[in-house]
Design a protein around this motif. Structure first.
Motif, PDB file in Angstrom:
ATOM      1  N   ALA A 135       0.831  -1.205   0.000  1.00 56.92           N
ATOM      2  CA  ALA A 135       0.000   0.000   0.000  1.00 56.92           C
ATOM      3  C   ALA A 135       0.869   1.261   0.000  1.00 56.92           C
ATOM      4  O   ALA A 135       0.566   2.235  -0.704  1.00 56.92           O
ATOM      5  N   ALA A 136       1.956   1.247   0.765  1.00 52.61           N
ATOM      6  CA  ALA A 136       2.860   2.399   0.808  1.00 52.61           C
ATOM      7  C   ALA A 136       3.537   2.609  -0.548  1.00 52.61           C
ATOM      8  O   ALA A 136       3.669   3.751  -1.020  1.00 52.61           O
ATOM      9  N   LYS A 137       3.949   1.516  -1.190  1.00 57.99           N
ATOM     10  CA  LYS A 137       4.560   1.623  -2.520  1.00 57.99           C
ATOM     11  C   LYS A 137       3.565   2.176  -3.526  1.00 57.99           C
ATOM     12  O   LYS A 137       3.911   3.015  -4.365  1.00 57.99           O
ATOM     13  N   GLN A 138       2.323   1.696  -3.447  1.00 58.62           N
ATOM     14  CA  GLN A 138       1.277   2.177  -4.351  1.00 58.62           C
ATOM     15  C   GLN A 138       1.018   3.662  -4.126  1.00 58.62           C
ATOM     16  O   GLN A 138       0.906   4.430  -5.077  1.00 58.62           O
ATOM     17  N   ALA A 139       0.920   4.070  -2.863  1.00 59.49           N
ATOM     18  CA  ALA A 139       0.676   5.477  -2.545  1.00 59.49           C
ATOM     19  C   ALA A 139       1.823   6.356  -3.043  1.00 59.49           C
ATOM     20  O   ALA A 139       1.592   7.445  -3.580  1.00 59.49           O
ATOM     21  N   LEU A 140       3.052   5.875  -2.894  1.00 60.04           N
ATOM     22  CA  LEU A 140       4.218   6.637  -3.371  1.00 60.04           C
ATOM     23  C   LEU A 140       4.188   6.763  -4.891  1.00 60.04           C
ATOM     24  O   LEU A 140       4.436   7.843  -5.441  1.00 60.04           O
ATOM     25  N   ALA A 141       3.881   5.679  -5.580  1.00 62.38           N
ATOM     26  CA  ALA A 141       3.810   5.714  -7.046  1.00 62.38           C
ATOM     27  C   ALA A 141       2.713   6.685  -7.502  1.00 62.38           C
ATOM     28  O   ALA A 141       2.910   7.461  -8.446  1.00 62.38           O
ATOM     29  N   GLU A 142       1.573   6.659  -6.818  1.00 64.03           N
ATOM     30  CA  GLU A 142       0.487   7.567  -7.167  1.00 64.03           C
ATOM     31  C   GLU A 142       0.872   9.015  -6.901  1.00 64.03           C
ATOM     32  O   GLU A 142       0.576   9.915  -7.690  1.00 64.03           O
ATOM     33  N   ARG A 143       1.547   9.239  -5.787  1.00 67.59           N
ATOM     34  CA  ARG A 143       1.993  10.591  -5.441  1.00 67.59           C
ATOM     35  C   ARG A 143       2.949  11.131  -6.511  1.00 67.59           C
ATOM     36  O   ARG A 143       2.863  12.288  -6.919  1.00 67.59           O
ATOM     37  N   LYS A 144       3.853  10.267  -6.982  1.00 64.99           N
ATOM     38  CA  LYS A 144       4.794  10.680  -8.034  1.00 64.99           C
ATOM     39  C   LYS A 144       4.056  11.024  -9.321  1.00 64.99           C
ATOM     40  O   LYS A 144       4.391  12.009  -9.996  1.00 64.99           O
ATOM     41  N   THR A 145       3.046  10.245  -9.671  1.00 67.06           N
ATOM     42  CA  THR A 145       2.277  10.511 -10.884  1.00 67.06           C
ATOM     43  C   THR A 145       1.514  11.824 -10.759  1.00 67.06           C
ATOM     44  O   THR A 145       1.488  12.631 -11.704  1.00 67.06           O
ATOM     45  N   ILE A 146       0.919  12.063  -9.607  1.00 66.43           N
ATOM     46  CA  ILE A 146       0.189  13.318  -9.382  1.00 66.43           C
ATOM     47  C   ILE A 146       1.153  14.500  -9.433  1.00 66.43           C
ATOM     48  O   ILE A 146       0.853  15.535 -10.052  1.00 66.43           O
ATOM     49  N   ASP A 147       2.323  14.359  -8.818  1.00 67.52           N
ATOM     50  CA  ASP A 147       3.314  15.439  -8.863  1.00 67.52           C
ATOM     51  C   ASP A 147       3.771  15.703 -10.300  1.00 67.52           C
ATOM     52  O   ASP A 147       3.976  16.859 -10.698  1.00 67.52           O
ATOM     53  N   ARG A 148       3.924  14.645 -11.060  1.00 63.03           N
ATOM     54  CA  ARG A 148       4.346  14.787 -12.461  1.00 63.03           C
ATOM     55  C   ARG A 148       3.249  15.499 -13.259  1.00 63.03           C
ATOM     56  O   ARG A 148       3.538  16.383 -14.079  1.00 63.03           O
ATOM     57  N   ALA A 149       1.993  15.146 -13.016  1.00 60.72           N
ATOM     58  CA  ALA A 149       0.879  15.807 -13.699  1.00 60.72           C
ATOM     59  C   ALA A 149       0.800  17.280 -13.306  1.00 60.72           C
ATOM     60  O   ALA A 149       0.551  18.149 -14.163  1.00 60.72           O
ATOM     61  N   LYS A 150       1.005  17.563 -12.022  1.00 61.81           N
ATOM     62  CA  LYS A 150       1.016  18.970 -11.587  1.00 61.81           C
ATOM     63  C   LYS A 150       2.132  19.736 -12.304  1.00 61.81           C
ATOM     64  O   LYS A 150       1.911  20.863 -12.755  1.00 61.81           O
ATOM     65  N   GLY A 151       3.291  19.105 -12.420  1.00 57.98           N
ATOM     66  CA  GLY A 151       4.406  19.750 -13.121  1.00 57.98           C
ATOM     67  C   GLY A 151       4.064  20.058 -14.568  1.00 57.98           C
ATOM     68  O   GLY A 151       4.428  21.132 -15.091  1.00 57.98           O
ATOM     69  N   LEU A 152       3.375  19.134 -15.221  1.00 58.23           N
ATOM     70  CA  LEU A 152       2.964  19.374 -16.608  1.00 58.23           C
ATOM     71  C   LEU A 152       2.010  20.562 -16.704  1.00 58.23           C
ATOM     72  O   LEU A 152       2.117  21.402 -17.604  1.00 58.23           O
ATOM     73  N   LEU A 153       1.057  20.634 -15.750  1.00 65.85           N
ATOM     74  CA  LEU A 153       0.099  21.747 -15.741  1.00 65.85           C
ATOM     75  C   LEU A 153       0.793  23.078 -15.423  1.00 65.85           C
ATOM     76  O   LEU A 153       0.476  24.110 -16.024  1.00 65.85           O
TER      77      LEU A 153
END
Length: 194
Positions: A135-153
């Protein structure tokens, strides 16, 4: 009275298997299957799908441990292994295979219940820890994807980090999706447009 469990006993010696089976029955576990030949352990465990595996081998083979590891037998259920002699290499292989209890000194009837209960408890703790780690690995991966999407925006629209986050959040709510799904779609689209 212990909870009803389907137990598989791996024991090639018929007399020892009988002692183990009787001790299990005396402890309140009635659903016991004995496997005398561990050469097809993978297939047999798949067919029986036991709750617990008890292996009592005078001279356990690495093949048995590899079979447990291959089928994730020891990762899917508690496994207690009883051996007559200490072998550091084998005990290390047993731990790697996920054996819940590795007991040196053979097996006696009065030891079966407390050792199986300990193996079951240890397996439960290890399973919970693995679930939390996943669950922690999944949450970290999701957090990275959200941060990457924010960076794109931020880069594409000149938004602040908070504005980018709020835009992702609003878009997810408007579309009835999770924020990670919207973020992943944005990241995927960005990769396609490169």
């Amino acid at each position: 009275m212990p909870a009803p469990l389907k137990i598989v006993v791996v024991e090639p010696d018929q007399a020892r298997a009988q002692v183990i089976t009787e001790a299990l029955h005396e402890s309140g576990w009635a659903d016991v299957t004995v496997i005398a030949d561990d050469s097809s352990l993978t297939r047999t465990l798949d067919d029986i799908d036991p709750d617990v595996v008890l292996i009592d081998l005078r001279n356990p083979r690495r093949d048995s441990l590899e079979a447990l590891s291959e089928t994730s037998g020891a990762r899917q259920r508690p496994v207690a292994m009883f051996v007559d002699q200490s072998d550091p290499e084998l005990s290390s292989a047993a731990v790697q295979a996920g054996v819940s209890a590795y007991v040196v000194g053979g097996l006696s009837g009065e030891r079966i219940r407390p050792i199986l209960e300990t193996a079951i408890a240890r397996f439960g703790i290890m399973s919970q820890m693995q679930s939390e780690l996943d669950a922690a690995k999944q949450a970290l991966a999701e957090r990275k994807t959200i941060d990457r999407a924010k960076g794109l925006l931020i880069h594409a629209k000149g938004l602040t980090e908070e504005e980018a986050y709020q835009l992702l959040r609003k878009t997810a709510m408007d579309q009835g999706k999770r924020m990670i799904d919207v973020a992943q779609a944005l990241v995927t689209a960005s990769e396609l447009l490169r």
